[in-house]
Write an enzyme that holds these catalytic residues in place. Structure first.
Site, PDB file in Angstrom:
ATOM      1  N   ASP A   1      -6.392  -6.367  -5.788  1.00  0.00           N
ATOM      2  CA  ASP A   1      -6.144  -7.545  -4.809  1.00  0.00           C
ATOM      3  C   ASP A   1      -7.134  -8.193  -4.350  1.00  0.00           C
ATOM      4  O   ASP A   1      -7.880  -7.888  -3.295  1.00  0.00           O
ATOM      5  CB  ASP A   1      -5.676  -6.360  -3.444  1.00  0.00           C
ATOM      6  CG  ASP A   1      -5.145  -6.958  -2.063  1.00  0.00           C
ATOM      7  OD1 ASP A   1      -4.762  -8.170  -2.674  1.00  0.00           O
ATOM      8  OD2 ASP A   1      -5.265  -6.326  -1.259  1.00  0.00           O
TER       9      ASP A   1
ATOM     10  N   ARG B   1       0.667  -1.249  -0.110  1.00  0.00           N
ATOM     11  CA  ARG B   1       0.154   0.061  -0.102  1.00  0.00           C
ATOM     12  C   ARG B   1       0.723   1.168   0.108  1.00  0.00           C
ATOM     13  O   ARG B   1       0.623   2.440  -0.502  1.00  0.00           O
ATOM     14  CB  ARG B   1      -0.875  -0.104   1.367  1.00  0.00           C
ATOM     15  CG  ARG B   1      -1.801  -1.057   1.177  1.00  0.00           C
ATOM     16  CD  ARG B   1      -2.833  -0.797   2.112  1.00  0.00           C
ATOM     17  NE  ARG B   1      -2.484  -1.180   3.552  1.00  0.00           N
ATOM     18  CZ  ARG B   1      -2.837  -2.700   4.232  1.00  0.00           C
ATOM     19  NH1 ARG B   1      -3.600  -3.352   3.653  1.00  0.00           N
ATOM     20  NH2 ARG B   1      -2.202  -2.473   5.729  1.00  0.00           N
TER      21      ARG B   1
ATOM     22  N   CYS C   1      -2.839 -13.603  -3.911  1.00  0.00           N
ATOM     23  CA  CYS C   1      -2.289 -14.417  -2.580  1.00  0.00           C
ATOM     24  C   CYS C   1      -2.692 -15.850  -2.407  1.00  0.00           C
ATOM     25  O   CYS C   1      -2.944 -16.493  -1.434  1.00  0.00           O
ATOM     26  CB  CYS C   1      -3.020 -13.622  -1.482  1.00  0.00           C
ATOM     27  SG  CYS C   1      -4.656 -13.549  -1.554  1.00  0.00           S
TER      28      CYS C   1
ATOM     29  N   PHE D   1     -11.288  -4.433  -5.259  1.00  0.00           N
ATOM     30  CA  PHE D   1     -11.086  -5.438  -4.133  1.00  0.00           C
ATOM     31  C   PHE D   1     -10.664  -4.611  -2.684  1.00  0.00           C
ATOM     32  O   PHE D   1      -9.300  -5.189  -2.294  1.00  0.00           O
ATOM     33  CB  PHE D   1     -10.224  -6.632  -4.451  1.00  0.00           C
ATOM     34  CG  PHE D   1     -10.590  -7.473  -5.529  1.00  0.00           C
ATOM     35  CD1 PHE D   1     -11.813  -8.339  -5.683  1.00  0.00           C
ATOM     36  CD2 PHE D   1      -9.952  -7.298  -6.925  1.00  0.00           C
ATOM     37  CE1 PHE D   1     -12.180  -9.117  -6.776  1.00  0.00           C
ATOM     38  CE2 PHE D   1     -10.569  -7.928  -8.046  1.00  0.00           C
ATOM     39  CZ  PHE D   1     -11.663  -8.869  -7.930  1.00  0.00           C
TER      40      PHE D   1
ATOM     41  N   ASP E   1     -15.618  -2.517  -3.927  1.00  0.00           N
ATOM     42  CA  ASP E   1     -15.690  -4.006  -2.907  1.00  0.00           C
ATOM     43  C   ASP E   1     -17.215  -4.172  -3.046  1.00  0.00           C
ATOM     44  O   ASP E   1     -18.041  -3.345  -3.094  1.00  0.00           O
ATOM     45  CB  ASP E   1     -15.320  -3.669  -1.675  1.00  0.00           C
ATOM     46  CG  ASP E   1     -14.610  -5.084  -1.019  1.00  0.00           C
ATOM     47  OD1 ASP E   1     -13.395  -5.374  -1.115  1.00  0.00           O
ATOM     48  OD2 ASP E   1     -15.479  -5.810  -0.564  1.00  0.00           O
ATOM     49  N   SER E   2     -17.338  -5.672  -2.773  1.00  0.00           N
ATOM     50  CA  SER E   2     -18.530  -6.129  -2.934  1.00  0.00           C
ATOM     51  C   SER E   2     -19.340  -6.231  -1.527  1.00  0.00           C
ATOM     52  O   SER E   2     -20.276  -6.484  -1.354  1.00  0.00           O
ATOM     53  CB  SER E   2     -18.643  -7.504  -3.399  1.00  0.00           C
ATOM     54  OG  SER E   2     -17.684  -8.620  -2.666  1.00  0.00           O
TER      55      SER E   2
ATOM     56  N   ASN F   1     -19.450  -5.713  -7.963  1.00  0.00           N
ATOM     57  CA  ASN F   1     -18.543  -6.729  -8.271  1.00  0.00           C
ATOM     58  C   ASN F   1     -17.374  -5.993  -9.022  1.00  0.00           C
ATOM     59  O   ASN F   1     -17.768  -5.709 -10.233  1.00  0.00           O
ATOM     60  CB  ASN F   1     -19.499  -7.748  -8.829  1.00  0.00           C
ATOM     61  CG  ASN F   1     -18.553  -8.981  -9.472  1.00  0.00           C
ATOM     62  OD1 ASN F   1     -17.380  -8.961  -9.702  1.00  0.00           O
ATOM     63  ND2 ASN F   1     -19.297 -10.125  -9.501  1.00  0.00           N
TER      64      ASN F   1
HETATM   65  N1  SAH Z   1      -6.901  -4.407  -0.409  1.00  0.00           N
HETATM   66  C1  SAH Z   1      -7.308  -4.870   0.924  1.00  0.00           C
HETATM   67  C2  SAH Z   1      -7.747  -6.259   1.035  1.00  0.00           C
HETATM   68  C3  SAH Z   1      -8.589  -7.012  -0.071  1.00  0.00           C
HETATM   69  S1  SAH Z   1      -9.214  -8.486   0.596  1.00  0.00           S
HETATM   70  C4  SAH Z   1      -6.495  -4.228   1.764  1.00  0.00           C
HETATM   71  O1  SAH Z   1      -5.346  -3.869   1.530  1.00  0.00           O
HETATM   72  O2  SAH Z   1      -6.935  -4.210   3.125  1.00  0.00           O
HETATM   73  C5  SAH Z   1     -10.103  -8.998  -0.869  1.00  0.00           C
HETATM   74  C6  SAH Z   1     -11.655  -8.237  -0.900  1.00  0.00           C
HETATM   75  O3  SAH Z   1     -12.025  -8.398  -2.071  1.00  0.00           O
HETATM   76  C7  SAH Z   1     -12.531  -8.468   0.246  1.00  0.00           C
HETATM   77  O4  SAH Z   1     -12.834  -7.363   1.121  1.00  0.00           O
HETATM   78  C8  SAH Z   1     -13.726  -8.923  -0.488  1.00  0.00           C
HETATM   79  O5  SAH Z   1     -15.072  -8.308   0.172  1.00  0.00           O
HETATM   80  C9  SAH Z   1     -13.612  -8.538  -1.756  1.00  0.00           C
HETATM   81  N2  SAH Z   1     -14.196  -9.279  -3.039  1.00  0.00           N
HETATM   82  C10 SAH Z   1     -14.117 -10.522  -3.119  1.00  0.00           C
HETATM   83  N3  SAH Z   1     -14.806 -10.721  -4.567  1.00  0.00           N
HETATM   84  C11 SAH Z   1     -15.124  -9.832  -5.026  1.00  0.00           C
HETATM   85  C12 SAH Z   1     -15.806  -9.335  -6.142  1.00  0.00           C
HETATM   86  N4  SAH Z   1     -16.202 -10.275  -7.028  1.00  0.00           N
HETATM   87  N5  SAH Z   1     -15.728  -7.951  -6.252  1.00  0.00           N
HETATM   88  C13 SAH Z   1     -15.811  -7.068  -5.578  1.00  0.00           C
HETATM   89  N6  SAH Z   1     -15.076  -7.394  -4.330  1.00  0.00           N
HETATM   90  C14 SAH Z   1     -14.926  -8.504  -3.974  1.00  0.00           C
END
Ligand code: SAH
Length: 396
Positions: free
Chosen positions: A300, A216, A340, A231, A252-253, A279
């Site tokens: 991410d 980050r 990950c 994400f 985010d979803s 999504n």
């Molecule tokens: N970038 C964040 C961590 C992300 S973890 C950080 O640095 O703290 C992954 C995230 O993706 C989760 O919050 C989950 O809710 C989201 N997620 C999973 N599938 C998704 C999708 N299809 N569309 C949007 N968000 C999604």
């Protein structure tokens, strides 16, 4: 705590001994010539009748032994050994602790605690044990955590699915003290301090994604123009980057995660960050249909491949989001792209990115290869413990 001599022993086969010499932190069941003891016991490890170390015994999974010590005279693993290892692990985090009060104190075998992680969020420590061996030492460790870290509460977030493989119950409980529902922690990033809320008893993981911290910061240092955090969870990439970017968008979803993002946006006095519930697959597609473009995009996603069987579908998912994101960047635009998935290697992920760039008909330079945060050290002999891959690509 008085110590008892180690009652049980396991003998390695010749092949098991060869494997042990690679310094891998585990020994598989097939590599044991004989075993005594029950699930979670600490045992002596023998080769040709000679003691070569001590390990946690697992009788439920394919991983039979997790090394505690490799020595002809292993110490009695009691409170003293754990206290020393905990204090050393804590001391190794001192440079990080100068910049944040949210960090991982113990990262599994890399810190000498097979099967255990301990995260700190200011006054609260959250632990997760994933093996029967680690589970046995939790009461002693909880005591040492209070003593060494000086925290007011220790909680166990043991609601992980993998515990079932080890025959352990899934549960969350407070082990010591009292834990507030919410804690505000901080990170001093390259553009200044960001405060964010953590709910250790119900958030994802132990409360936050600590493993992305330095990524980050790297993304924030390069922030510019329109910054998309896809994400985003609680938008930590976007919150740091918003200090420099013209506009930051966190997608985010999860409604709960976006609420945390909005609270943090207000608390940090940020006015150029928008949190959007969508999504990401749809969002990227629609953004390109609308003819939008971005200067910086972070991808991410959660681990698309949770096991080997899921790898082919995961690869399709990674390829699609990367191809779409690549198409939304102009020349000079940067993509910070992460995976990950433990089961997808760094080279495997790079191959996916090459295919995505081909699909997007775009040229990229790989300008930085990154991994998980410094408080999640990698065991050299265990390549998969480098589970987080993060590449910064520049379009040209
Ligand atoms: N970038 C964040 C961590 C992300 S973890 C950080 O640095 O703290 C992954 C995230 O993706 C989760 O919050 C989950 O809710 C989201 N997620 C999973 N599938 C998704 C999708 N299809 N569309 C949007 N968000 C999604």
């Amino acid at each position: 705590m008085s110590s008892r001599p180690l009652e049980h022993a396991c003998e390695l086969t010749r092949k098991g001994f060869q494997w042990a010499r690679t310094r891998h932190p585990w020994v598989y069941r097939d590599d044991l010539a004989s075993a005594s003891g029950s699930n979670g016991d600490i045992v002596r490890v023998l080769h040709e009748g000679r003691v070569i170390g001590s390990a946690f015994l697992g009788t439920r999974s394919k991983i039979a032994l997790r090394w505690i010590e490799r020595s002809e005279e292993p110490r009695e693993p009691g409170a003293e050994l754990w206290r020393e290892r905990l204090a050393a692990a804590h001391a190794r985090r001192a440079p990080l602790a100068a910049r944040t009060d949210a960090y991982r104190v113990v990262h599994d075998a890399a810190d000498g605690f097979p099967g255990l992680v301990v995260d700190r969020y200011g006054p609260v420590a959250v632990l997760q044990s994933t093996t029967a061996g680690a589970e046995r030492i939790v009461p002693a460790i909880a005591e040492e955590i209070v003593a060494v870290l000086g925290v007011q509460a220790v909680i166990a977030r043991n609601d992980l699915l993998i515990r079932e493989k080890e025959g352990l119950p899934r549960e969350s409980r407070i082990l010591r003290g009292t834990c507030p529902d919410r804690i505000w922690v901080h990170e001093d990033g390259p553009l200044g301090r960001i405060e964010y809320p953590v709910e250790p008893q119900r958030g994802q993981k132990t409360g936050a994604y600590l493993d992305q911290r330095e990524n980050r910061w790297a993304a924030a240092e390069r922030a510019e123009g329109r910054f998309l955090d896809a994400f985003a969870h609680q938008g930590l990439f976007a919150l740091h980057a918003a200090r420099r970017a013209a506009e930051a968008i966190a997608v985010d979803s999860s409604t709960a995660a976006l609420e945390l993002c909005e609270e943090a946006t207000g608390r940090n006095g940020i006015t150029n960050l928008k949190a959007i519930r969508a999504n990401v697959f749809d969002y990227l597609k629609e953004a390109s249909e609308r003819g939008e473009s971005f200067d910086r995009i972070v991808l991410d996603p959660p681990a698309f491949a949770k096991n080997r069987a899921e790898v082919p579908a995961a690869v399709r998912g990674y390829r699609e989001i990367n191809r779409r994101a690549m198409g939304l960047l102009g020349a000079g635009g940067l993509l910070v792209t992460c995976s990950c998935s433990y089961n997808l290697s760094e080279e495997g992920f790079l191959e996916v990115l090459r295919e995505a760039a081909g699909g997007a008909r775009a040229d990229f330079r790989l300008i930085e290869r990154r991994g998980q945060a410094a408080d999640h050290p990698v065991v050299l002999a265990h390549p998969e413990s480098a589970y987080l891959k993060c590449f910064i690509l520049e379009r040209y």
